[in-house]
Design an enzyme around this catalytic site. Structure first.
Site, PDB file in Angstrom:
ATOM      1  N   PRO A  78      77.183 -49.863  49.312  1.00 25.93           N
ATOM      2  CA  PRO A  78      75.795 -49.387  49.272  1.00 25.93           C
ATOM      3  C   PRO A  78      75.321 -49.288  47.822  1.00 25.93           C
ATOM      4  CG  PRO A  78      77.150 -48.004  50.701  1.00 25.93           C
ATOM      5  CD  PRO A  78      78.089 -48.895  49.953  1.00 25.93           C
ATOM      6  N   TYR A 118      75.428 -35.003  47.356  1.00 24.15           N
ATOM      7  CA  TYR A 118      74.266 -34.957  48.243  1.00 24.15           C
ATOM      8  C   TYR A 118      74.475 -33.845  49.271  1.00 24.15           C
ATOM      9  CZ  TYR A 118      73.260 -39.392  45.931  1.00 24.15           C
ATOM     10  OH  TYR A 118      73.015 -40.348  44.993  1.00 24.15           O
ATOM     11  N   ARG A 154      81.708 -41.730  53.943  1.00 22.96           N
ATOM     12  CA  ARG A 154      82.008 -41.812  52.512  1.00 22.96           C
ATOM     13  C   ARG A 154      82.251 -40.404  51.991  1.00 22.96           C
ATOM     14  NH1 ARG A 154      79.663 -45.200  47.403  1.00 22.96           N
ATOM     15  NH2 ARG A 154      80.869 -46.772  48.512  1.00 22.96           N
ATOM     16  N   ARG A 169      78.535 -53.554  41.834  1.00 27.73           N
ATOM     17  CA  ARG A 169      77.856 -54.266  40.748  1.00 27.73           C
ATOM     18  C   ARG A 169      78.198 -55.754  40.671  1.00 27.73           C
ATOM     19  NH1 ARG A 169      78.376 -49.379  36.226  1.00 27.73           N
ATOM     20  NH2 ARG A 169      77.207 -47.850  37.466  1.00 27.73           N
TER      21      ARG A 169
END
Length: 757
Positions: free
Chosen positions: A401, A564, A612, A707
């Site tokens: 992601p 988060y 995750r 990346r």
């Protein structure tokens, strides 16, 4: 020093007698020998003339022996090496003073007139230990126990590793020949096994005899010998991992070798580092620079190489500390592969160069496990298929992601269609969405994508349909809620000095978190979520789950990492609640598991779900550590998770991770092989060799790259071309057929031109 300038006055002070040595053999690399030959051809050639050389490694495990070739080791007796160096010193006029004690006070008294004092007094260095603060030294005493022994069993053919399961657990030996009739025999085990055998209460001779009985089947009637009569007790020790950030004191005292840095014996580089330190130090002291500058230049030159080798040694050391984990989880061939690649200095393709036949047998072995015994093809591990519930993946490569911050009011548009379409046709088996938010208040930035309304659901459906129609990739939806990390600017709008820079106050939306703690000192303060709000957020996740199912996604992931909202409950860094959702890890997991179970209930039973997690907060005792990771992962597995996406950190800007290639893979390794569950590895993985090594060693089931896929959406197809592989697991778009065939040809020609004649 004498070779550089015979007028130098060099004196060596040694506490022991000339022939005393308490090890057995030493191991060199070809590079070290080359350096020695260039620096002092006489000493170098004398050693070369007596070296024992071998190329093979044998691994004895569970009644089988795995032999691989092409490794290239050089061994020499430690005592013989000392004798050669003594002879050379005598020839050159170096003063040797034996049976001479030394104390740190001598620096300013007996040796006050010395221009340079070289502290080569080993891992227990008196000079270093007298001022650990100045040398900025950290000494990490590791848990495993080991003892140096010798034997007349020569192990002539190979560097030999022997793993024996006893009534008390696993114990193992590192054995290698160093002269015509003698071998080093290092025995190692975990502390619980050491205690169970009672080694602490044995004499050195009793300990050696106990080890002889354990390894009798490999010793051919030979004894295990000791040469440490000066040591009381069993002579077992713990390895001290020494790391000094400063090697120079008072502009004339300098550390070399084990005094400055230790490298675990499992990669045999302690003597290598010491010799290469000495060569470098002599060169800099004879460069014409003032002594203080020369000493600093020496450290600057050697520190990078030492740190690189220490990192590899640490990887190898940690592998041996976890032998029972691998012994339980891996079969003999995969166990041997894992051992051979333990330091990360030896990779999949490096093994192919060393012993192509053995590696291809390993690739066939893995392929048979997946495709059945009828398979006789050597398949690169990254291209092996895999299945979760009813979802089949053509290979093990995953596009991680990656937030695009390019949606308007949460709506994915043509940018997202092109972005995900490009990634899907690039050959990876599984492609993830960015973190897709369950509500407007759950966004990180105004540009974050969402799936909380019909228009967004329709937009995602369009993208999913494109992926399914034009590729063989499976498509996973990651759902999240930013929690305390919300209401920030898009990254390219940040002030360079402010990470996760907040939006202007008038543009911020209300934030929720486990506790009313800002993510950083400049971040907005979130409200501590109450029970009614917890119900609302849980229901938002469930509704987003249903929308994802209707959109046709193949897999669903709950984002429970990186600080988060869900992660803010799990980490003690952000959760300071005093109710049933705070305190113990069990309590901190209560709400995240509630949300996950509700999502699992709403998600189709035939489709897989992942989670995750931050498997390590990198916050010391203030955060979760890898010791908590297995418990966190196991809790989600028991709640219905099919695979754990193993990330780490990002719960605070104060976190101090240990960066490096594949730096998070050991966390995946531990969860998979200790916890017995499927994992995905992620984190600074960027080469095809990394992916193949991780899968083949059993460190993860899937490998995520982020990346590299931004730089090259066709990363997986390019990897196939680099390997010259066109078989199972490779899916080229028909429209691009000629382009990839040309890429295969070009890369093959380049390899042929680069090959030595």
């Amino acid at each position: 020093m004498k070779l550089h300038n015979p007028s130098h006055e060099v004196a060596v002070y040694e506490r022991n007698r000339p022939d005393d040595t308490f090890g057995w053999g030493v191991v060199f690399s070809d590079q070290t020998v080359d350096n020695l030959l260039q620096t002092d051809p006489v000493s170098g050639q004398r050693m070369v003339d007596e070296f024992i050389h071998w190329d093979m490694i044998d691994c004895h495990f569970k009644g089988e022996v795995q032999r691989s070739d092409g490794h290239g080791f050089i061994g020499l007796g430690r005592k013989r090496m000392l004798q050669m160096l003594h002879e050379r010193c005598d020839e050159l006029g170096v003063e040797l003073h034996f049976e001479t004690e030394f104390s740190p006070e001598d620096v300013d008294t007996r040796f006050a007139d010395a221009d340079v004092i070289v502290a080569s007094d080993g891992l227990n260095s008196k000079i270093r230990n007298s001022d650990l603060e100045t040398f900025d030294c950290n000494i990490d005493v590791r848990s495993n126990k080991f003892v140096w022994l010798g034997t007349k069993q020569t192990f002539r053919d190979a560097f030999t590793f022997i793993f024996e399961e006893t009534e008390h657990g696993w114990i193992w030996a590192h054995a290698y020949q160093f002269d015509q009739d003698t071998s080093t025999f290092i025995v190692e085990c975990n502390p619980d096994v050491y205690d169970a055998f009672g080694f602490e209460h044995m004499s050195h001779e009793e300990s050696a005899e106990t080890c002889r009985r354990i390894f009798a089947d490999y010793l051919d009637g030979h004894e295990l010998l000791t040469n440490s009569a000066h040591i009381r007790g069993s002579a077992w020790i713990n390895f001290p991992a020494v790391l000094c950030r400063n090697w120079v004191k008072d502009d004339r005292i300098v550390l070399i070798g084990d005094a400055a840095h230790t490298a675990h014996f499992s990669i045999g580089s302690g003597t290598k580092l010491g010799l290469e330190d000495a060569i470098s130090l002599a060169q800099h002291l004879n460069s014409g620079a003032p002594v203080p500058a020369a000493l600093r230049a020496y450290q600057e030159e050697r520190e990078i190489d030492a740190l690189r080798l220490q990192n590899s040694a640490r990887n190898a050391m940690v592998w041996f500390e976890n032998v029972p984990r691998y012994a339980r989880a891996l079969d003999p061939m995969q166990f041997n592969y894992s051992m051979l690649t333990r330091s990360q200095r030896v990779s999949h393709e490096n093994l192919r160069l060393r012993d192509k036949a053995w590696l291809e047998s390993m690739e066939k072995h893995l392929a048979r496990q997946v495709l059945g015994e009828q398979c006789d093809e050597a398949i690169p591990p990254m291209f092996l298929p895999w299945k979760l519930r009813d979802m089949s993946l053509i290979n093990r490569v995953v596009v991680s992601p990656m937030s695009m911050y390019s949606a308007v009011d949460g709506l994915p548009d043509d940018w997202h269609l092109v972005h995900y379409g490009s990634l899907a046709k690039g050959g990876a088996g599984l492609v993830y969405t960015e973190m897709t938010d369950v509500s407007p208040e759950g966004r990180i930035t105004p540009g974050c994508a969402g799936i909380w309304n019909d228009e967004q659901e329709a937009a995602w459906t369009r993208i999913v349909n494109f992926v399914h129609q034009h590729s063989q990739a499976r498509f996973a939806l990651q759902l999240g809620h930013a929690g305390p990390k919300g209401a920030t600017k898009e990254p390219w709008k940040w002030d360079p000095a402010i990470l996760d820079e907040p939006l202007p106050k008038e543009e911020q939306w209300p934030l929720l978190s486990a506790s009313a703690l800002p993510y950083d000192s400049y971040s907005p303060v979130p409200a501590a979520i109450n029970r009614q709000q917890m119900d609302e957020v849980r229901d938002q996740f469930v509704e987003a789950t249903r929308r994802g199912a209707r959109a046709g996604f193949d897999m669903l992931e709950l984002h429970a990492a990186h600080g988060y909202l869900i992660s803010a409950f799990i980490t003690p860094v952000l959760n300071k609640r005093e109710d049933e959702y705070g305190g113990s890890l069990e309590n901190r997991l209560r709400y995240p598991l509630e949300v996950f179970r509700a999502m699992r209930e709403a998600w189709p039973a035939d489709k897989p779900m992942s989670v995750r997690i931050s498997a390590h907060d990198w916050m010391g005792e203030d955060g979760n550590t890898e010791d908590d990771a297995v418990a966190i992962a196991s809790a989600f597995r028991d709640a219905g998770a099919d695979i754990i996406d193993v990330s780490s950190g990002q719960v605070s800007h104060a976190a101090k991770p240990l960066p490096g290639r594949m730096f998070q893979t050991p966390l995946s390794d531990r969860i998979r092989n200790e916890g017995g569950m499927a994992t995905m590895a992620v984190g600074n993985i960027y080469e095809l060799d990394h992916v193949n090594s991780i899968i083949a060693a059993g460190r993860a089931d899937l490998v995520c790259l982020a990346r590299p896929h931004l730089a090259d959406p066709n990363w997986t197809l390019r990897a196939a071309a680099e390997l010259g592989y066109r078989g199972i697991g490779v899916s080229e778009p028909h429209q691009y057929f000629l382009g990839f065939r040309q890429l295969h040809t070009n890369l093959q020609r380049a390899q042929e031109m680069a090959a030595p004649l």
